[in-house]
Motif scaffolding. Structure first.
Motif, mmCIF file in Angstrom:
data_model
loop_
_atom_site.group_PDB
_atom_site.id
_atom_site.type_symbol
_atom_site.label_atom_id
_atom_site.label_comp_id
_atom_site.label_asym_id
_atom_site.label_seq_id
_atom_site.Cartn_x
_atom_site.Cartn_y
_atom_site.Cartn_z
ATOM 1 N N VAL A 88 0.788 -1.197 -0.103
ATOM 2 C CA VAL A 88 0.003 0.048 -0.048
ATOM 3 C C VAL A 88 0.799 1.167 0.095
ATOM 4 N N ALA B 228 -2.135 -4.896 2.113
ATOM 5 C CA ALA B 228 -3.200 -5.568 1.978
ATOM 6 C C ALA B 228 -3.174 -7.209 2.017
ATOM 7 N N TYR C 143 -9.352 -8.658 -0.103
ATOM 8 C CA TYR C 143 -8.323 -8.181 0.662
ATOM 9 C C TYR C 143 -8.628 -7.000 1.615
ATOM 10 N N LEU D 287 -2.710 0.325 -4.619
ATOM 11 C CA LEU D 287 -2.156 -0.969 -4.496
ATOM 12 C C LEU D 287 -1.354 -1.446 -5.445
#
Length: 446
Positions: free
Chosen positions: A353, A372, A386, A410
């Protein structure tokens, strides 16, 4: 209260005073969870209400970096396959090599020159299909033009004729390497240059042989394979022999990846041709493709630099709730689109992230607590997602300690060394949409 906070499950709790660990007790038949949380000094001697909010607006989109640095990739990537969403993905690698020695006995005779590529166990897509590798001779200096990096979009010239070619079925987990015999004309010339001392150091060798390209065939549609950058696993080997009165002595010199130059003269070129129409709109890094304009989906593709982008534009609406409050927990849940993944197009257990600003410039990498993580508990019911714990990040947004225009993206952790792709449910996707579950504590309510 604003419309995007119109579905709130309420949990009542009385603080007993002091710093206590208190179980959450539902005011209804719904059970929030079986966990506990720790209330701090701000809650001392206060009456507390807990709100579980799951309708706060989450804005999802897709962005694409103009380029990503691949000269720092941890592996060599080569191969090609066609994806119904992301288009035709092609990976090729360009590397400079140097001999371990520049001395060959004058009585020695050339035998052969081979290329050994050691698997590093990474692969993507179907390895049961045949791949092809072409070894090309680079004809330009393998040096970045403007800075210290090559990028996935970088290119370099090479001669059309092959130094070697191999059709093979990849075995990245069962095998240790593949071997490609290079043409004798080239191998013999390398041998002669060293034996006759026309080349006696690395500078002269780089002038003579600038490097190789490892390129898939234009007709390939199989998999992309990772090979090791370690000189122990990937190298060229020059074989020669010397006749004596009693025997024929076999010898060799390894020609290894040049790790002495900074930056290392190496990069992976990774391109995607003819993706679906919405992805073609990502013409620069400042463009955001809203999920509502892309089948209510967001996209991720490492190697190319496509990332899912997430914002929380109405986090400040929590102040509309009467009383003093604080975010106790915040979990973002993102579901991969059903049937968008399989045994060949795998989901990663973990995604990194990152934080970007309004122009999609990288601001920071969130700490390890913000990975995640793929929750597979109900995988048998096709219910996997996720989840990211974001309490601290969201509190910073709410308190304006962080720029409200900051967003999360992401990507796989090794996004510059892989070609993994993901299709995620965005907002507006019904039961499968991306949701944020907030646990919000209110105390000293008027």
């Amino acid at each position: 209260m604003k419309v995007f906070l119109n579905k709130i499950r309420v949990f009542c709790m009385i603080m007993l005073g002091g710093l206590l660990t208190i179980p959450a007790v539902s005011c209804s038949d719904d059970i929030y969870n079986d966990s506990e949380f720790v209330a701090g000094e701000s809650f001392t001697n206060s009456t507390i209400r807990l709100l579980l909010i799951d309708t706060l607006t989450v804005s999802t989109s897709t962005m694409k970096f103009d380029s990503i640095a691949t000269s720092v990739s941890t592996r060599i990537l080569t191969g090609k396959y066609t994806d119904t969403v992301f288009g035709t993905i092609t990976a090729s690698s360009y590397i400079q090599f140097l001999p371990a020695s520049y001395t060959i006995d004058s009585d020695a005779k050339f035998d052969s020159l081979i290329m050994v590529l050691g698997y590093d166990q990474y692969y993507y897509n179907d390895t049961l299909l045949k791949n092809t590798i072409h070894i090309k001779k680079i004809n330009e200096n393998l040096k970045p033009i403007s800075d210290d990096y090559f990028y996935n979009t970088s290119s370099i010239g090479y001669e059309e004729a092959d130094l070697g070619i191999l059709e093979y079925y990849p075995r990245p987990l069962a095998g240790d390497s593949i071997t490609i015999k290079l043409i004798d004309d080239f191998g013999s010339d390398v041998f002669t240059q060293l034996q006759e001392k026309n080349i006696v150091n690395s500078d002269e060798y780089r002038d003579y042989f600038k490097g190789i390209g490892i390129v898939p065939d234009e007709t390939d549609n199989g998999s992309i394979i990772g090979f090791s950058k370690s000189s122990e696993n990937t190298y060229m080997r020059l074989y020669f022999s010397t006749d004596t009165a009693d025997d024929n002595i076999q010898e060799f010199i390894d020609v290894q990846i040049n790790a002495t130059t900074t930056p290392i003269p190496f990069f992976n070129r990774i391109i995607a041709d003819d993706p679906i129409t919405p992805l073609q709109s990502l013409t620069d890094s400042k463009t955001n493709l809203a999920s509502s304009e892309a089948n209510n989906q967001s996209y991720i593709e490492s190697g190319i630099g496509i990332a899912m982008r997430i914002q929380f534009p109405h986090i400040g609406s929590l102040y509309d709730i009467p009383g003093n409050g604080t975010i106790l927990d915040g979990v973002l849940k993102i579901k991969p689109v059903a049937q968008s993944y399989d045994d060949h197009l795998k989901l990663r257990d973990t995604l990194a992230v990152y934080v970007v600003d309004q122009n999609n410039e990288l601001v920071e990498t969130l700490t390890s607590t913000y990975y995640a993580i793929l929750n597979r508990e109900n995988q048998e019911f096709n219910d996997i997602y996720y989840e990211i714990s974001l309490a601290y990040f969201l509190e910073e947004l709410q308190l304006r300690d962080r720029d409200i225009d900051d967003a999360l993206i992401l990507l796989p952790i090794d996004y510059n060394s892989s070609v993994d792709r993901f299709i995620m449910s965005g907002n507006g996707n019904g039961e499968n949409e991306t949701i944020l579950e907030l646990t919000y504590g209110i105390y000293d309510e008027d």
